[in-house]
Design an enzyme around this catalytic site. Structure first.
Site, PDB file in Angstrom:
ATOM      1  N   TYR A  69       0.823  -1.210   0.000  1.00 14.75           N
ATOM      2  CA  TYR A  69       0.000   0.000   0.000  1.00 14.75           C
ATOM      3  C   TYR A  69       0.858   1.262   0.000  1.00 14.75           C
ATOM      4  O   TYR A  69       0.492   2.277  -0.610  1.00 14.75           O
ATOM      5  CB  TYR A  69      -0.946   0.001   1.197  1.00 14.75           C
ATOM      6  N   VAL A 126     -20.536  -1.800  -8.307  1.00 14.57           N
ATOM      7  CA  VAL A 126     -19.593  -0.730  -8.594  1.00 14.57           C
ATOM      8  C   VAL A 126     -20.135   0.658  -8.257  1.00 14.57           C
ATOM      9  O   VAL A 126     -19.386   1.517  -7.779  1.00 14.57           O
ATOM     10  CB  VAL A 126     -19.111  -0.793 -10.059  1.00 14.57           C
ATOM     11  N   SER A 147     -16.313   2.298 -13.067  1.00 14.70           N
ATOM     12  CA  SER A 147     -16.423   1.791 -14.443  1.00 14.70           C
ATOM     13  C   SER A 147     -17.847   1.873 -14.955  1.00 14.70           C
ATOM     14  O   SER A 147     -18.085   1.919 -16.168  1.00 14.70           O
ATOM     15  CB  SER A 147     -15.908   0.357 -14.531  1.00 14.70           C
ATOM     16  N   ARG A 155     -21.237  -3.764 -24.660  1.00 17.79           N
ATOM     17  CA  ARG A 155     -22.028  -4.955 -25.006  1.00 17.79           C
ATOM     18  C   ARG A 155     -23.229  -4.572 -25.873  1.00 17.79           C
ATOM     19  O   ARG A 155     -23.571  -5.268 -26.838  1.00 17.79           O
ATOM     20  CB  ARG A 155     -22.526  -5.632 -23.727  1.00 17.79           C
ATOM     21  N   HIS A 179     -25.031  -0.188 -12.874  1.00 21.32           N
ATOM     22  CA  HIS A 179     -24.384  -1.319 -13.558  1.00 21.32           C
ATOM     23  C   HIS A 179     -24.987  -2.581 -12.948  1.00 21.32           C
ATOM     24  O   HIS A 179     -24.468  -3.155 -12.000  1.00 21.32           O
ATOM     25  CB  HIS A 179     -22.868  -1.280 -13.338  1.00 21.32           C
TER      26      HIS A 179
END
Length: 327
Positions: A69, A126, A147, A155, A179
């Site tokens: 990290y 998400v 995202s 798609r 999403h």
């Protein structure tokens, strides 16, 4: 991070199927000069770093290593793919309780390193985890990106392209909203090379209205279909994340469908991160692109946002979760 910086560094947190696919896409496309990989499984990150480095002679120079990290302190981009995977029959939103706790721990570690770049979130659900990353990091909303519906929109375009026999790059259409199960197609602005989709279909009867409905359902449920067949989805989202990364590192000001913060861009949609087109560049989200929605589409956007907001409110009512909030 500045648009003129030549050495661009990614820290990837989560070296499962999605993380590995993303790392491979970065190597193949020559995106960035440094990639550090963090995961609880150190053998995995060391093995992936070694394996990926063996591709560099065929692709582009890059420093790849198993990271800690603390290595995030000078990173330009931290990509979060870590989380428990979606099981067959499990919705993305059912993952929220388990993955919120993982997200809180990771974001805290990254921020404590001194990181001051951009967060890109891909772990599911998400939209919820992008929101929690924003809350736990204390970062400006422009530098926390999910995202979102980037893969769903890809798609959608590909499915339409295959149906009508056109290159997907000439099909312009978006999926917006969560999403997940409450996402929706923005039919009102779908077009083929600038011709409205409905006008195109009048002259080229490749598909009827029911066919369009069925096509959208297949897009919406694509992840479930793939998970049932092979256990996980990762190639598509890996390339989608690489595309977003390139847009940031090259300061493209590209329009991509992402999970971005809602501050009333759409009536009745506030204080959530949700999928919509946005301009993205070197400093993160430049601004959202507010496509005018039809009345029916706006209702779907509102319903999708409400579902996410209810889950977020329930989750952050937990004192342990709320204690980590910085925004």
């Amino acid at each position: 991070m500045t648009a003129t910086k030549q050495h661009k560094k990614v820290i990837l947190v989560g070296d499962g199927a999605v993380g590995s696919a993303y790392a491979y896409a970065l190597v193949n496309q020559g995106i960035g000069q440094e990639l550090g990989i963090i995961d609880i499984n150190k053998d995995r990150t060391q093995g992936d770093a070694e394996d990926l480095s063996h591709a560099l002679a065929f692709t582009f120079p890059k420093k790849i290593y198993s990271a800690e990290y603390s290595d995030a302190h000078d990173a330009d981009l931290v990509v979060l793919t870590a989380g428990l995977p979606q099981k067959p029959g499990e919705t993305r939103l059912e993952l929220v309780e388990k993955n919120l706790r993982i997200n809180q721990q990771i974001v805290t570690e990254i921020v404590n390193s001194g990181f001051n770049g951009i967060f890109l979130v891909a772990a599911n659900p998400v939209d919820v985890l992008t929101y929690s990353t924003w809350k736990f990091s204390g970062f400006p909303k422009e530098r926390v990106i999910g995202s979102g519906t980037s893969l769903d929109s890809a798609r959608f375009r590909q499915a339409l392209a295959e149906k009508i026999g056109i290159d997907a790059r000439s099909v312009h259409a978006y999926i917006m909203g969560e999403h997940g199960d409450s996402e929706f197609a923005v039919w009102s602005h779908a077009n083929v090379a600038g011709v409205k989709l409905y006008d195109w279909l009048q002259d080229n009867r490749d598909i009827d209205e029911q066919g369009l409905v069925d096509l959208f359902v297949s897009v919406r449920d694509a992840a479930y279909s793939i998970i049932n067949k092979k256990g996980a989805t990762y190639y598509g989202i890996g390339v989608a994340l690489a595309r977003i990364t390139k847009a940031i590192f090259d300061d493209e000001n590209a329009v991509l469908p992402l999970s971005v913060y809602q501050a009333g861009q759409y009536e009745g949609v506030e204080d959530v991160f949700i999928g919509q087109p946005a301009i993205i560049g070197a400093h993160g989200i430049v601004r959202p692109v507010n496509i005018p929605l039809s009345d029916a589409e706006l209702q779907k956007m509102q319903a999708s946002a409400k579902q996410l907001k209810d889950i977020i409110d329930d989750a952050f009512a937990n004192p342990e979760i709320a204690a980590g909030v910085k925004n």
